[in-house]
Design a protein around this motif. Structure first.
Motif, PDB file in Angstrom:
ATOM      1  N   SER A   3     -41.672   0.768  19.517  1.00  8.60           N
ATOM      2  CA  SER A   3     -41.778   1.089  18.098  1.00  8.60           C
ATOM      3  C   SER A   3     -43.231   0.912  17.684  1.00  8.60           C
ATOM      4  O   SER A   3     -43.882  -0.028  18.112  1.00  8.60           O
ATOM      5  CB  SER A   3     -40.885   0.145  17.290  1.00  8.60           C
ATOM      6  OG  SER A   3     -41.090   0.341  15.918  1.00  8.60           O
ATOM      7  N   CYS A   5     -46.225   0.618  14.514  1.00 12.59           N
ATOM      8  CA  CYS A   5     -46.265  -0.216  13.309  1.00 12.59           C
ATOM      9  C   CYS A   5     -46.730   0.537  12.073  1.00 12.59           C
ATOM     10  O   CYS A   5     -47.303  -0.047  11.179  1.00 12.59           O
ATOM     11  CB  CYS A   5     -47.147  -1.436  13.557  1.00 12.59           C
ATOM     12  SG  CYS A   5     -48.816  -1.011  14.042  1.00 12.59           S
ATOM     13  N   LYS A   7     -45.754   3.032   8.657  1.00 11.62           N
ATOM     14  CA  LYS A   7     -44.695   2.992   7.660  1.00 11.62           C
ATOM     15  C   LYS A   7     -43.421   3.710   8.131  1.00 11.62           C
ATOM     16  O   LYS A   7     -42.326   3.206   7.980  1.00 11.62           O
ATOM     17  CB  LYS A   7     -45.206   3.600   6.357  1.00 11.62           C
ATOM     18  CG  LYS A   7     -44.239   3.517   5.227  1.00 11.62           C
ATOM     19  CD  LYS A   7     -44.854   4.106   3.964  1.00 11.62           C
ATOM     20  CE  LYS A   7     -43.854   4.119   2.834  1.00 11.62           C
ATOM     21  NZ  LYS A   7     -44.407   4.770   1.652  1.00 11.62           N
ATOM     22  N   GLU A   8     -43.551   4.899   8.699  1.00 12.10           N
ATOM     23  CA  GLU A   8     -42.400   5.619   9.216  1.00 12.10           C
ATOM     24  C   GLU A   8     -41.960   4.970  10.522  1.00 12.10           C
ATOM     25  O   GLU A   8     -42.753   4.374  11.222  1.00 12.10           O
ATOM     26  CB  GLU A   8     -42.739   7.097   9.498  1.00 12.10           C
ATOM     27  CG  GLU A   8     -43.194   7.882   8.310  1.00 12.10           C
ATOM     28  CD  GLU A   8     -44.674   7.756   8.040  1.00 12.10           C
ATOM     29  OE1 GLU A   8     -45.435   7.396   8.947  1.00 12.10           O
ATOM     30  OE2 GLU A   8     -45.072   7.984   6.897  1.00 12.10           O
ATOM     31  N   GLN A   9     -40.685   5.117  10.825  1.00 10.09           N
ATOM     32  CA  GLN A   9     -40.161   4.561  12.061  1.00 10.09           C
ATOM     33  C   GLN A   9     -40.273   5.608  13.167  1.00 10.09           C
ATOM     34  O   GLN A   9     -39.559   6.609  13.162  1.00 10.09           O
ATOM     35  CB  GLN A   9     -38.700   4.137  11.878  1.00 10.09           C
ATOM     36  CG  GLN A   9     -38.547   2.927  11.003  1.00 10.09           C
ATOM     37  CD  GLN A   9     -39.175   1.686  11.634  1.00 10.09           C
ATOM     38  OE1 GLN A   9     -38.987   1.413  12.804  1.00 10.09           O
ATOM     39  NE2 GLN A   9     -39.951   0.961  10.866  1.00 10.09           N
ATOM     40  N   ASN A  10     -41.179   5.378  14.094  1.00  5.73           N
ATOM     41  CA  ASN A  10     -41.383   6.259  15.232  1.00  5.73           C
ATOM     42  C   ASN A  10     -41.070   5.496  16.517  1.00  5.73           C
ATOM     43  O   ASN A  10     -41.403   4.317  16.631  1.00  5.73           O
ATOM     44  CB  ASN A  10     -42.826   6.761  15.279  1.00  5.73           C
ATOM     45  CG  ASN A  10     -43.192   7.561  14.043  1.00  5.73           C
ATOM     46  OD1 ASN A  10     -42.344   8.142  13.388  1.00  5.73           O
ATOM     47  ND2 ASN A  10     -44.457   7.583  13.716  1.00  5.73           N
ATOM     48  N   TYR A  11     -40.437   6.184  17.466  1.00  3.87           N
ATOM     49  CA  TYR A  11     -40.045   5.553  18.715  1.00  3.87           C
ATOM     50  C   TYR A  11     -40.395   6.458  19.884  1.00  3.87           C
ATOM     51  O   TYR A  11     -40.376   7.681  19.762  1.00  3.87           O
ATOM     52  CB  TYR A  11     -38.541   5.293  18.748  1.00  3.87           C
ATOM     53  CG  TYR A  11     -38.081   4.319  17.698  1.00  3.87           C
ATOM     54  CD1 TYR A  11     -38.071   2.956  17.946  1.00  3.87           C
ATOM     55  CD2 TYR A  11     -37.660   4.761  16.443  1.00  3.87           C
ATOM     56  CE1 TYR A  11     -37.655   2.052  16.984  1.00  3.87           C
ATOM     57  CE2 TYR A  11     -37.241   3.870  15.478  1.00  3.87           C
ATOM     58  CZ  TYR A  11     -37.233   2.520  15.746  1.00  3.87           C
ATOM     59  OH  TYR A  11     -36.826   1.636  14.793  1.00  3.87           O
ATOM     60  N   ASP A  63     -39.835   9.459  12.148  1.00  2.00           N
ATOM     61  CA  ASP A  63     -39.108   9.311  10.886  1.00  2.00           C
ATOM     62  C   ASP A  63     -37.627   8.992  11.113  1.00  2.00           C
ATOM     63  O   ASP A  63     -36.755   9.567  10.478  1.00  2.00           O
ATOM     64  CB  ASP A  63     -39.240  10.552   9.999  1.00  2.00           C
ATOM     65  CG  ASP A  63     -40.682  10.852   9.648  1.00  2.00           C
ATOM     66  OD1 ASP A  63     -41.473   9.893   9.532  1.00  2.00           O
ATOM     67  OD2 ASP A  63     -41.016  12.035   9.485  1.00  2.00           O
ATOM     68  N   ASP A  65     -34.411   6.564  10.864  1.00  2.00           N
ATOM     69  CA  ASP A  65     -33.884   5.426  10.113  1.00  2.00           C
ATOM     70  C   ASP A  65     -33.115   4.486  11.044  1.00  2.00           C
ATOM     71  O   ASP A  65     -33.370   3.299  11.082  1.00  2.00           O
ATOM     72  CB  ASP A  65     -32.967   5.896   8.985  1.00  2.00           C
ATOM     73  CG  ASP A  65     -33.735   6.590   7.866  1.00  2.00           C
ATOM     74  OD1 ASP A  65     -34.891   6.199   7.616  1.00  2.00           O
ATOM     75  OD2 ASP A  65     -33.181   7.519   7.269  1.00  2.00           O
ATOM     76  N   GLU A  66     -32.173   5.014  11.772  1.00  2.00           N
ATOM     77  CA  GLU A  66     -31.338   4.231  12.688  1.00  2.00           C
ATOM     78  C   GLU A  66     -31.423   4.854  14.078  1.00  2.00           C
ATOM     79  O   GLU A  66     -30.797   5.875  14.342  1.00  2.00           O
ATOM     80  CB  GLU A  66     -29.885   4.228  12.209  1.00  2.00           C
ATOM     81  CG  GLU A  66     -29.681   3.591  10.857  1.00  2.00           C
ATOM     82  CD  GLU A  66     -29.814   2.081  10.899  1.00  2.00           C
ATOM     83  OE1 GLU A  66     -29.573   1.491  11.970  1.00  2.00           O
ATOM     84  OE2 GLU A  66     -30.179   1.504   9.864  1.00  2.00           O
ATOM     85  N   LEU A  67     -32.179   4.238  14.964  1.00  2.00           N
ATOM     86  CA  LEU A  67     -32.428   4.820  16.288  1.00  2.00           C
ATOM     87  C   LEU A  67     -31.143   5.011  17.081  1.00  2.00           C
ATOM     88  O   LEU A  67     -30.912   6.079  17.620  1.00  2.00           O
ATOM     89  CB  LEU A  67     -33.413   3.959  17.074  1.00  2.00           C
ATOM     90  CG  LEU A  67     -33.723   4.465  18.483  1.00  2.00           C
ATOM     91  CD1 LEU A  67     -34.421   5.809  18.420  1.00  2.00           C
ATOM     92  CD2 LEU A  67     -34.546   3.461  19.254  1.00  2.00           C
TER      93      LEU A  67
END
Length: 76
Positions: A3, A5, A7-11, A63, A65-67
């Motif tokens: 992950s 760091c 603002k958006e959740q990127n994986y 982007d 929300d729930e991986l």
């Protein structure tokens, strides 16, 4: 999975070599192709999530929300 760091959740998801073709076919069926970047990267949209699929077996999901929920819907 890694992950970042921002603002958006990127994986970043690294696929097992024997699963790359199977995952690629599912992505092609369930996602909208947005762009081909060269011969090795394809960019898709899955709902609100942008996915970069590398033919080497790496997925970059942006982007999210729930991986786990996103991956389960994508890979079922």
């Amino acid at each position: 999975m890694v992950s970042d760091c921002v603002k958006e959740q990127n994986y970043v998801v690294l696929l097992k070599p024997d699963k790359i073709d199977e995952v690629y076919k599912k992505i092609q069926l369930k996602c909208l192709l947005l762009e081909k970047i060269g011969t090795i990267i394809e960019k898709y949209q899955f709902g609100n999530v942008i996915i970069k699929f590398y033919l080497t077996g790496r997925l970059v999901l942006m982007d999210v929300d729930e991986l786990e929920i996103t991956l389960s819907k994508l890979l079922v």
